[in-house]
Design an enzyme around this catalytic site. Structure first.
Site, PDB file in Angstrom:
ATOM      1  N   LYS A  80       0.852  -1.192   0.000  1.00 23.56           N
ATOM      2  CA  LYS A  80       0.000   0.000   0.000  1.00 23.56           C
ATOM      3  C   LYS A  80       0.883   1.235   0.000  1.00 23.56           C
ATOM      4  O   LYS A  80       2.025   1.192   0.482  1.00 23.56           O
ATOM      5  CB  LYS A  80      -0.876   0.034   1.272  1.00 23.56           C
ATOM      6  N   VAL A 180     -17.100   3.033  -4.820  1.00 26.17           N
ATOM      7  CA  VAL A 180     -17.577   1.681  -4.498  1.00 26.17           C
ATOM      8  C   VAL A 180     -19.024   1.703  -3.977  1.00 26.17           C
ATOM      9  O   VAL A 180     -19.881   0.968  -4.468  1.00 26.17           O
ATOM     10  CB  VAL A 180     -16.700   1.014  -3.416  1.00 26.17           C
TER      11      VAL A 180
HETATM   12  P1  NAD Z   1     -14.342   7.250  -2.585  1.00 22.34           P
HETATM   13  O1  NAD Z   1     -13.458   8.332  -2.105  1.00 22.34           O
HETATM   14  O2  NAD Z   1     -14.741   7.237  -4.020  1.00 22.34           O
HETATM   15  O3  NAD Z   1     -15.686   7.209  -1.727  1.00 22.34           O
HETATM   16  C1  NAD Z   1     -15.716   7.297  -0.353  1.00 22.34           C
HETATM   17  C2  NAD Z   1     -16.970   8.078  -0.013  1.00 22.34           C
HETATM   18  O4  NAD Z   1     -17.171   8.014   1.394  1.00 22.34           O
HETATM   19  C3  NAD Z   1     -16.880   9.548  -0.399  1.00 22.34           C
HETATM   20  O5  NAD Z   1     -17.983   9.906  -1.228  1.00 22.34           O
HETATM   21  C4  NAD Z   1     -16.912  10.268   0.946  1.00 22.34           C
HETATM   22  O6  NAD Z   1     -17.565  11.532   0.868  1.00 22.34           O
HETATM   23  C5  NAD Z   1     -17.679   9.278   1.778  1.00 22.34           C
HETATM   24  N1  NAD Z   1     -17.534   9.440   3.211  1.00 22.34           N
HETATM   25  C6  NAD Z   1     -16.457   9.874   3.928  1.00 22.34           C
HETATM   26  N2  NAD Z   1     -16.743   9.872   5.236  1.00 22.34           N
HETATM   27  C7  NAD Z   1     -18.027   9.444   5.366  1.00 22.34           C
HETATM   28  C8  NAD Z   1     -18.894   9.227   6.453  1.00 22.34           C
HETATM   29  N3  NAD Z   1     -18.509   9.463   7.719  1.00 22.34           N
HETATM   30  N4  NAD Z   1     -20.147   8.764   6.216  1.00 22.34           N
HETATM   31  C9  NAD Z   1     -20.549   8.506   4.968  1.00 22.34           C
HETATM   32  N5  NAD Z   1     -19.762   8.705   3.869  1.00 22.34           N
HETATM   33  C10 NAD Z   1     -18.518   9.153   4.079  1.00 22.34           C
HETATM   34  O7  NAD Z   1     -13.618   5.887  -2.179  1.00 22.34           O
HETATM   35  P2  NAD Z   1     -13.947   4.423  -2.734  1.00 22.34           P
HETATM   36  O8  NAD Z   1     -13.003   4.078  -3.798  1.00 22.34           O
HETATM   37  O9  NAD Z   1     -15.416   4.317  -2.961  1.00 22.34           O
HETATM   38  O10 NAD Z   1     -13.536   3.539  -1.461  1.00 22.34           O
HETATM   39  C11 NAD Z   1     -14.379   3.427  -0.341  1.00 22.34           C
HETATM   40  C12 NAD Z   1     -13.794   2.392   0.618  1.00 22.34           C
HETATM   41  O11 NAD Z   1     -13.681   1.142  -0.046  1.00 22.34           O
HETATM   42  C13 NAD Z   1     -12.384   2.723   1.120  1.00 22.34           C
HETATM   43  O12 NAD Z   1     -12.247   2.274   2.425  1.00 22.34           O
HETATM   44  C14 NAD Z   1     -11.483   1.934   0.193  1.00 22.34           C
HETATM   45  O13 NAD Z   1     -10.240   1.634   0.783  1.00 22.34           O
HETATM   46  C15 NAD Z   1     -12.335   0.683   0.013  1.00 22.34           C
HETATM   47  N6  NAD Z   1     -12.028  -0.061  -1.208  1.00 22.34           N
HETATM   48  C16 NAD Z   1     -12.151   0.523  -2.412  1.00 22.34           C
HETATM   49  C17 NAD Z   1     -11.889  -0.227  -3.553  1.00 22.34           C
HETATM   50  C18 NAD Z   1     -12.074   0.349  -4.929  1.00 22.34           C
HETATM   51  O14 NAD Z   1     -12.102  -0.435  -5.881  1.00 22.34           O
HETATM   52  N7  NAD Z   1     -12.247   1.647  -5.085  1.00 22.34           N
HETATM   53  C19 NAD Z   1     -11.478  -1.563  -3.447  1.00 22.34           C
HETATM   54  C20 NAD Z   1     -11.372  -2.131  -2.186  1.00 22.34           C
HETATM   55  C21 NAD Z   1     -11.653  -1.367  -1.064  1.00 22.34           C
END
Ligand code: NAD
Length: 357
Positions: A80, A180
């Site tokens: 990471k 996601v």
């Molecule tokens: P992203 O930044 O696109 O979305 C995250 C969202 O969460 C944002 O819209 C943000 O405003 C919102 N958020 C922040 N704090 C919040 C709260 N307290 N309550 C509600 N919403 C809140 O990120 P992502 O790519 O969608 O990833 C989300 C999670 O999934 C992360 O933990 C990431 O590590 C994990 N993840 C993502 C992927 C991927 O393919 N993108 C793969 C595996 C794991």
């Protein structure tokens, strides 16, 4: 904080500190395990209150990636990068410098996107390195692959825990409607579920509302009367206070390291909620990115579907052993890693000690 002691406890191979004055790049890159193939892991760009918080994040996330690779049958290990957003003053140059460093690792580390890493970052980074595994020009956005895999996992868990063969009529609370969470919400709606969602970002909310998500205040998402709670925002949102408010029998989402501490898996268990570990459910983008990296293929439907089989295996093992699904998933991942290392003629598994919390 004794970084080397933390690495020893977690079984990490490397922790690299990266600094570039002119661009404001300050980043930590951790390789947890490259003993059975390249180490895969996304690049996260966010604000950290303290440097130690960033190190803790990179160590925990890279270690979870190793377990994710093992359970998703990806021939590689975990890594990471976290970039401290507050210091960036020339973001494009900072991403180029990060790309140059990743290039120096010569393929031992293969990166991809994570929270806060946007398309312009990818373009700058890829101008300096070949080792960006999630080829955007060939593959769909990572969040969509992750959501597809998570849907299979949630379907399996819903059937096993709630005895329901379909998602129709199930109510799901999705915390975080970003790449996601937004994609997962759309898939759940298409499958006939009712989705209640929350996100502090107005744009994410508006897109979700148009898709049919019922919005609530982010602070109210834990209190919803739902079948499934799907955390898809940042890690650490499940702790003593939030867990006590949950109404769902099933907790299954994609946010990495969603438990503030491993012991919160016990708390969920005691409260009668079945927790599907994030590193089991959210492997979709890893499967597509690493799979494309290794084979050039672009279609991984059967592999994504197998996330459902892995979820069932973990839940059954937990029931049979009287443990939590987190414990069962960790045991299963360790067994897979041990047999991989034996097959590769490698040393005993490094990761035997207490989790890095
Ligand atoms: P992203 O930044 O696109 O979305 C995250 C969202 O969460 C944002 O819209 C943000 O405003 C919102 N958020 C922040 N704090 C919040 C709260 N307290 N309550 C509600 N919403 C809140 O990120 P992502 O790519 O969608 O990833 C989300 C999670 O999934 C992360 O933990 C990431 O590590 C994990 N993840 C993502 C992927 C991927 O393919 N993108 C793969 C595996 C794991």
């Amino acid at each position: 904080m004794d970084y080397l002691e933390w690495m020893a406890r977690g079984g990490h191979e490397r922790l690299c500190a990266l600094q570039d004055g002119p661009s404001g790049l300050r980043a930590w890159l951790a390789i947890h395990d490259s003993s059975c193939g390249p180490a895969y892991g996304g690049i996260r760009i966010r604000r950290y209150r303290r440097e130690a918080e960033a190190v803790q994040d990179v160590l925990r996330l890279s270690r979870a990636m190793t377990f994710k690779c093992a359970l998703a049958d990806v021939p590689g290990g975990g890594a990471k990068t976290v970039v401290l957003a507050d210091h960036l003053n020339d973001r494009r140059r900072a991403m180029e410098r990060l790309g140059e460093f990743i290039e120096e690792l010569d393929g031992r580390y293969r990166c991809g996107p994570d929270v806060g890493f946007v398309e312009s970052d990818r373009l700058a980074l890829c101008s300096a390195t070949r080792w960006y595994a999630h080829r955007r020009e060939k593959l769909r956005p990572a969040g969509e692959a992750t959501a597809e895999g998570a849907e299979w996992g949630i379907r399996a868990a819903v059937q096993h825990v709630l005895g329901r063969d379909s998602l129709a009529g199930i109510t799901v609370a999705v915390q975080g409607l970003g790449s996601v969470g937004g994609a997962l919400a759309r898939r759940l709606l298409a499958a006939g579920a009712r989705v209640i969602g929350a996100d502090p970002d107005p744009e994410a909310c508006e897109a979700a509302r148009r898709a049919g998500v019922e919005l609530v205040d982010p602070g109210a998402i834990y209190d919803q009367e739902v079948d499934v709670f799907a955390p898809c925002a940042l890690g650490g949102t499940l702790h003593e206070v939030s867990v006590a408010r949950l109404r769902a029998r099933l907790v299954a989402g994609c946010a990495n390291n969603v438990l503030a501490r491993a012991e919160h898996a016990e708390l969920l268990h005691r409260r009668g909620a079945v927790f599907v570990p994030d590193f089991v459910l959210n492997a979709g983008a890893l499967i597509e990115g690493a799979g494309h990296d290794a084979t050039g293929r672009t279609e991984f439907g059967p592999e994504l579907r197998r996330i459902g089989d892995t979820v069932l295996r973990v839940l059954r093992r937990a029931e049979a052993g009287g443990t939590t699904p987190l414990q069962a998933a960790l045991e299963l991942a360790r067994e897979i890693l041990e047999s991989r290392r034996r097959a590769a003629g490698g040393a005993a598994p490094a990761d035997r000690a207490a989790p890095v919390d």
